[in-house]
Design an enzyme around this catalytic site. Structure first.
Site, PDB file in Angstrom:
ATOM      1  N   SER A 138       0.855  -1.192   0.000  1.00  0.00           N
ATOM      2  CA  SER A 138       0.000   0.000   0.000  1.00  0.00           C
ATOM      3  C   SER A 138       0.885   1.235   0.000  1.00  0.00           C
ATOM      4  O   SER A 138       2.044   1.185   0.433  1.00  0.00           O
ATOM      5  CB  SER A 138      -0.868   0.013   1.264  1.00  0.00           C
ATOM      6  N   TYR A 149      -1.920  -1.402  10.484  1.00  0.00           N
ATOM      7  CA  TYR A 149      -2.086  -1.661   9.050  1.00  0.00           C
ATOM      8  C   TYR A 149      -0.871  -1.185   8.252  1.00  0.00           C
ATOM      9  O   TYR A 149      -0.288  -1.932   7.457  1.00  0.00           O
ATOM     10  CB  TYR A 149      -3.347  -0.941   8.548  1.00  0.00           C
TER      11      TYR A 149
HETATM   12  P1  NAD Z   1     -11.621  -5.806  -0.064  1.00  0.00           P
HETATM   13  O1  NAD Z   1     -12.319  -5.698   1.237  1.00  0.00           O
HETATM   14  O2  NAD Z   1     -12.457  -5.896  -1.266  1.00  0.00           O
HETATM   15  O3  NAD Z   1     -10.634  -7.048  -0.040  1.00  0.00           O
HETATM   16  C1  NAD Z   1      -9.984  -7.489   1.117  1.00  0.00           C
HETATM   17  C2  NAD Z   1     -10.247  -8.974   1.241  1.00  0.00           C
HETATM   18  O4  NAD Z   1      -9.465  -9.510   2.299  1.00  0.00           O
HETATM   19  C3  NAD Z   1     -11.674  -9.328   1.592  1.00  0.00           C
HETATM   20  O5  NAD Z   1     -12.463  -9.485   0.440  1.00  0.00           O
HETATM   21  C4  NAD Z   1     -11.527 -10.630   2.373  1.00  0.00           C
HETATM   22  O6  NAD Z   1     -11.892 -11.730   1.571  1.00  0.00           O
HETATM   23  C5  NAD Z   1     -10.050 -10.711   2.671  1.00  0.00           C
HETATM   24  N1  NAD Z   1      -9.840 -10.993   4.098  1.00  0.00           N
HETATM   25  C6  NAD Z   1      -9.828 -10.142   5.138  1.00  0.00           C
HETATM   26  N2  NAD Z   1      -9.640 -10.819   6.292  1.00  0.00           N
HETATM   27  C7  NAD Z   1      -9.526 -12.138   5.958  1.00  0.00           C
HETATM   28  C8  NAD Z   1      -9.330 -13.333   6.701  1.00  0.00           C
HETATM   29  N3  NAD Z   1      -9.212 -13.337   8.037  1.00  0.00           N
HETATM   30  N4  NAD Z   1      -9.293 -14.509   6.023  1.00  0.00           N
HETATM   31  C9  NAD Z   1      -9.436 -14.525   4.678  1.00  0.00           C
HETATM   32  N5  NAD Z   1      -9.613 -13.422   3.917  1.00  0.00           N
HETATM   33  C10 NAD Z   1      -9.653 -12.241   4.568  1.00  0.00           C
HETATM   34  O7  NAD Z   1     -10.641  -4.549  -0.128  1.00  0.00           O
HETATM   35  P2  NAD Z   1      -9.398  -4.206  -1.099  1.00  0.00           P
HETATM   36  O8  NAD Z   1      -9.153  -2.779  -0.884  1.00  0.00           O
HETATM   37  O9  NAD Z   1      -9.617  -4.713  -2.454  1.00  0.00           O
HETATM   38  O10 NAD Z   1      -8.195  -4.984  -0.413  1.00  0.00           O
HETATM   39  C11 NAD Z   1      -7.300  -5.819  -1.121  1.00  0.00           C
HETATM   40  C12 NAD Z   1      -5.881  -5.504  -0.711  1.00  0.00           C
HETATM   41  O11 NAD Z   1      -5.540  -4.204  -1.175  1.00  0.00           O
HETATM   42  C13 NAD Z   1      -5.647  -5.488   0.808  1.00  0.00           C
HETATM   43  O12 NAD Z   1      -4.426  -6.131   1.095  1.00  0.00           O
HETATM   44  C14 NAD Z   1      -5.534  -4.010   1.101  1.00  0.00           C
HETATM   45  O13 NAD Z   1      -4.757  -3.762   2.245  1.00  0.00           O
HETATM   46  C15 NAD Z   1      -4.863  -3.519  -0.161  1.00  0.00           C
HETATM   47  N6  NAD Z   1      -4.935  -2.073  -0.396  1.00  0.00           N
HETATM   48  C16 NAD Z   1      -6.141  -1.464  -0.553  1.00  0.00           C
HETATM   49  C17 NAD Z   1      -6.177  -0.098  -0.761  1.00  0.00           C
HETATM   50  C18 NAD Z   1      -7.472   0.630  -0.919  1.00  0.00           C
HETATM   51  O14 NAD Z   1      -7.485   1.858  -0.890  1.00  0.00           O
HETATM   52  N7  NAD Z   1      -8.580  -0.051  -1.124  1.00  0.00           N
HETATM   53  C19 NAD Z   1      -4.992   0.639  -0.831  1.00  0.00           C
HETATM   54  C20 NAD Z   1      -3.788  -0.013  -0.669  1.00  0.00           C
HETATM   55  C21 NAD Z   1      -3.770  -1.376  -0.457  1.00  0.00           C
END
Ligand code: NAD
Ligand code: MG
Length: 299
Positions: A191, A204
């Site tokens: 991230s 985080y």
């Molecule tokens: P999202 O909520 O759609 O996806 C996150 C997923 O993590 C969930 O769908 C869930 O299935 C999974 N998860 C969480 N806890 C879990 C557990 N205990 N067991 C199994 N699965 C679990 O949100 P997203 O933003 O698409 O996140 C995907 C990745 O992107 C993450 O690693 C997040 O940190 C990273 N990210 C997101 C952003 C943002 O702004 N959305 C920015 C930087 C990084």
């Protein structure tokens, strides 16, 4: 060609509208189909070029958001995919798997809580069985719960964030290695927070810095096995993470303003980075972090 087709030339800032989300709350992990607006996973836009033909990929958190967009893109590039998700995300998973199957590829749903090491090992075994092998591992699942004051950040939360975001990455990668032939790829999700930690996301942001570091070390260790290890570091992207405790109400209202583009990114804009890093086009790229954040420059 739809207006947001990934090959359409034009102003990238104008590719999507601002999200301007109404303040909304869901319990963790949040389901995407209940969000307003629903994030774009590229359902109507992503066009594959056969870059992952016959590859077999495990994608954690592949039910929604960035992982969901990656699953759809991978399938349209010719890959079979297994997606891990929590049981309460079954409906989001089904939406993504419909897209995978519509692309003519195998899609496997593996409900798993990855905070448990034995469950991670079973996840990999089930993915290998369901896909007939494994070539690509996308460590994408993550949790983000904002807490304003460090005194209120309890030990359980700190540990659970590291279990899901970092330890599971280690457990899954280790279990996958015996199945990964030369030419395989591991891609993890860091991230912008790895470089610019928000003050209310201590656990985080630190976990995301750890993912970057772990991947750079591993890339060197696995080079002589022909396995590439890379990272995608997204900037602010509109996903279920935000509506399930990831940001404060104030931050949600101003979510678009966080980025240099003055609009949030959509999962469909992040997925092509994973396609590139997974494909043989990236043969000389390992130990890299590809930042996908609309000009929010990182060190
Ligand atoms: P999202 O909520 O759609 O996806 C996150 C997923 O993590 C969930 O769908 C869930 O299935 C999974 N998860 C969480 N806890 C879990 C557990 N205990 N067991 C199994 N699965 C679990 O949100 P997203 O933003 O698409 O996140 C995907 C990745 O992107 C993450 O690693 C997040 O940190 C990273 N990210 C997101 C952003 C943002 O702004 N959305 C920015 C930087 C990084
Ligand atoms: Mg989800």
């Amino acid at each position: 060609m739809s207006s947001n087709d990934q090959f359409a030339p034009g102003d990238p800032v104008a590719r999507y509208q601002r999200v301007e989300p109404p303040v909304q709350h869901q319990p963790e992990p949040g389901v995407q189909y209940e969000m307003q607006p629903v994030p774009d996973l590229g359902e109507s836009s992503y066009r594959g070029l056969g870059r992952l033909t016959g590859r077999r990929a495990l994608i954690t958190g592949g039910d929604s958001g960035i992982g969901g967009a990656v699953a759809i893109a991978f399938a349209r590039e010719g890959a079979d995919v297994a997606i891990a998700h929590l049981p309460e995300e079954a409906s989001d998973a089904e939406h993504v798997l419909e897209q995978v199957r519509a692309a003519g590829r195998t899609g496997v749903s593996l409900p798993t809580d990855i905070s448990d090491p034995a469950a991670c090992r079973k996840l990999v075994a089930d993915a290998v069985e369901g896909l007939g092998g494994l070539d690509i591992v996308v460590n994408n699942a993550g949790r983000q719960i904002a807490v304003e004051n460090v005194e209120d950040l309890d030990d359980e939360q700190f540990e659970q964030t590291f279990r899901v975001n970092v330890f599971a990455n280690f457990w899954i990668t280790k279990a996958a290695l015996p199945h990964l032939a030369p030419g395989s790829a591991i891609i993890s999700t860091a991230s912008l927070e790895a470089y610019q930690p928000a003050p209310d996301r201590l656990d985080y942001a630190a976990s995301k810095a750890a993912i970057n570091n772990l991947s750079k070390g591993l890339a060197q260790q696995l080079a002589d096995r022909g396995i590439r290890v890379n990272v995608v570091a997204p900037g602010p992207t509109w996903t279920a993470l935000q509506v399930s405790g990831g940001v404060s109400d104030e931050q949600m209202r101003a979510f678009d303003d966080e980025s240099t583009y003055q609009r949030a990114g959509q999962p469909a804009e992040i997925a092509p980075a994973y396609v590139f890093l997974a494909s043989a086009e990236a043969s000389y790229i390992s130990g890299e972090t590809l930042n996908v954040n609309g000009a929010m420059v990182t060190p």
